[in-house]
Design a protein around this motif. Structure first.
Motif, short mmCIF file in Angstrom:
data_model
loop_
_atom_site.label_atom_id
_atom_site.label_comp_id
_atom_site.label_asym_id
_atom_site.label_seq_id
_atom_site.Cartn_x
_atom_site.Cartn_y
_atom_site.Cartn_z
N GLY A 60 -61.84 -80.35 82.01
CA GLY A 60 -61.28 -81.49 83.05
C GLY A 60 -61.38 -82.77 82.71
N ALA A 61 -60.93 -83.84 83.35
CA ALA A 61 -61.34 -85.41 83.08
C ALA A 61 -61.37 -85.94 84.39
CB ALA A 61 -60.07 -85.83 82.22
N ARG A 62 -62.16 -87.17 84.33
CA ARG A 62 -62.20 -87.83 85.29
C ARG A 62 -62.21 -89.41 85.16
NH1 ARG A 62 -67.49 -90.14 86.70
NH2 ARG A 62 -68.91 -89.98 84.76
N LEU A 63 -61.87 -90.27 86.05
CA LEU A 63 -61.64 -91.63 85.82
C LEU A 63 -63.27 -92.10 85.68
CD1 LEU A 63 -58.68 -92.78 87.93
CD2 LEU A 63 -58.82 -92.27 85.59
N LEU A 64 -63.46 -93.34 85.05
CA LEU A 64 -64.66 -93.72 84.71
C LEU A 64 -64.44 -95.46 84.91
CD1 LEU A 64 -67.63 -93.64 83.80
CD2 LEU A 64 -66.94 -93.41 81.51
N ALA A 65 -65.29 -95.93 85.49
CA ALA A 65 -65.35 -97.62 85.32
C ALA A 65 -66.62 -97.98 84.30
CB ALA A 65 -65.68 -98.17 86.84
N LEU A 66 -66.14 -98.06 83.01
CA LEU A 66 -67.23 -98.51 82.32
C LEU A 66 -67.57 -99.85 82.15
CD1 LEU A 66 -68.52 -97.09 79.33
CD2 LEU A 66 -66.71 -98.32 78.26
N VAL A 122 -64.26 -101.81 82.87
CA VAL A 122 -63.16 -101.31 81.91
C VAL A 122 -62.75 -100.02 82.46
CG1 VAL A 122 -61.89 -101.22 79.88
CG2 VAL A 122 -63.84 -102.81 80.25
N PRO A 123 -61.64 -99.73 82.79
CA PRO A 123 -61.15 -98.29 82.92
C PRO A 123 -61.35 -97.37 81.87
CG PRO A 123 -59.25 -99.67 83.20
CD PRO A 123 -60.42 -100.64 82.98
N ALA A 124 -61.68 -96.18 82.04
CA ALA A 124 -61.80 -95.19 80.89
C ALA A 124 -61.47 -93.81 81.49
CB ALA A 124 -63.02 -95.28 80.02
N VAL A 125 -61.15 -92.78 80.77
CA VAL A 125 -61.05 -91.54 80.97
C VAL A 125 -62.49 -90.71 80.35
CG1 VAL A 125 -60.02 -89.46 81.09
CG2 VAL A 125 -58.67 -91.46 81.32
N GLU A 126 -63.13 -90.22 81.35
CA GLU A 126 -64.21 -89.23 80.58
C GLU A 126 -63.82 -87.84 80.72
OE1 GLU A 126 -68.87 -89.77 80.62
OE2 GLU A 126 -68.09 -89.46 82.70
N LEU A 127 -64.26 -87.05 79.69
CA LEU A 127 -64.01 -85.57 79.44
C LEU A 127 -64.72 -84.83 79.78
CD1 LEU A 127 -62.01 -85.74 76.06
CD2 LEU A 127 -61.31 -86.19 78.39
N ALA A 128 -64.49 -83.58 80.62
CA ALA A 128 -65.74 -82.62 81.08
C ALA A 128 -65.84 -81.62 80.01
CB ALA A 128 -65.50 -82.33 82.49
#
Length: 264
Positions: free
Chosen positions: A222-228, A212-218
């Motif tokens: 910043g932020a990066r796309l995540l395939a959970l 499921v696509p998600a957004v992970e915060l740094a």
């Protein structure tokens, strides 16, 4: 003594609730629920009743998980010298928002791993408050005696904006949120179907996506796309203390109610 935040009306008689008492047990008795409960706000208190009362603003379902520690505490003695927080603490309140976009997706956030309460859990956005659900942490007696006891109110907010429009305006608190995602009805139904308190899952659709696509915060903002992995969202609450990612029991209950709303 802390201010009383939850007040019960049992057959019309007002009763405050101590920390160790199960609100669901007092209102609904045995079982898991949900129990239709009349509720209202009065002078900063959440008033819950098994019968209609003057000033009641809604009738909402009240539910607890099958492993509710407060229900279990009524059935087994505590070891000598091991005590719960004092009765004066009472039961706290929390509010979580089920934010629905115009695309019919809802927002979930992942709590950071550094939080003392419920780290790494996927939950709707919300917070502590100084359809209902009774919540405790630790969530099971096998994890230890509960230190926190909440009634959580889930509020459905239906936006006319799309997921993309809403996401552009989201400003998560990096101290509490490490990621966020939007769930559609199909994935939400699969998550809601995983039954906490059991070791096996109900029959799930075979065509679920692997991630499921998600957004992970740094940490630097910043932020990066995540395939959970979808399997992460289908985990149930383990028998022993475990801080792995999963969706909270209350969130599954709220997703079930949201899906029922969509069906209507």
């Amino acid at each position: 003594m802390a201010a009383t935040r939850v007040l019960l009306l049992l057959s019309g008689r007002p009763e405050s609730v101590s920390f160790a008492q199960s609100v669901c047990g007092l209102l609904g008795g045995s079982g898991l629920g949900p129990w239709p409960t009349h509720c209202g706000l009065k002078r900063g208190q959440l008033v819950l009743s098994d019968k209609p009362f003057p000033g009641a603003s809604a009738r909402l379902p009240l539910q607890r998980p099958p492993f509710c520690p407060f229900a279990a505490l009524d059935q087994q003695p505590r070891a000598p010298g091991v005590e719960l927080p004092p009765n004066g603490r009472g039961v706290d309140l929390g509010v979580a928002v089920i934010l629905q976009s115009s695309d019919q997706t809802v927002l979930l956030t992942r709590r950071t791993s550094t939080l003392k309460v419920s780290p790494n859990l996927w939950v709707p956005p919300g917070g502590h408050v100084e359809p209902d659900e009774e919540s405790a942490y630790p969530p099971k007696l096998s994890w230890g005696l509960p230190k926190y006891h909440h009634i959580v109110l889930y509020l459905l907010v239906i936006s006319q904006e799309s997921q993309q429009q809403l996401q552009a305006r989201i400003q998560p608190n990096a101290g509490e949120v490490s990621a966020f995602m939007w769930l559609g009805p199909d994935i939400a139904a699969a998550v809601a179907a995983t039954e906490d308190g059991t070791e096996t899952l109900k029959h799930l659709p075979q065509d679920l996506p692997s991630s499921v696509p998600a957004v992970e915060l740094a940490e630097n903002g910043g932020a990066r796309l995540l395939a959970l992995p979808t399997s992460t969202l289908l985990r149930t609450t383990p028998a022993t203390a475990d801080c792995r990612e999963r969706v909270s029991s209350g969130t599954k209950f709220a997703l079930t109610l949201w899906l029922q709303h969509l069906g209507r």
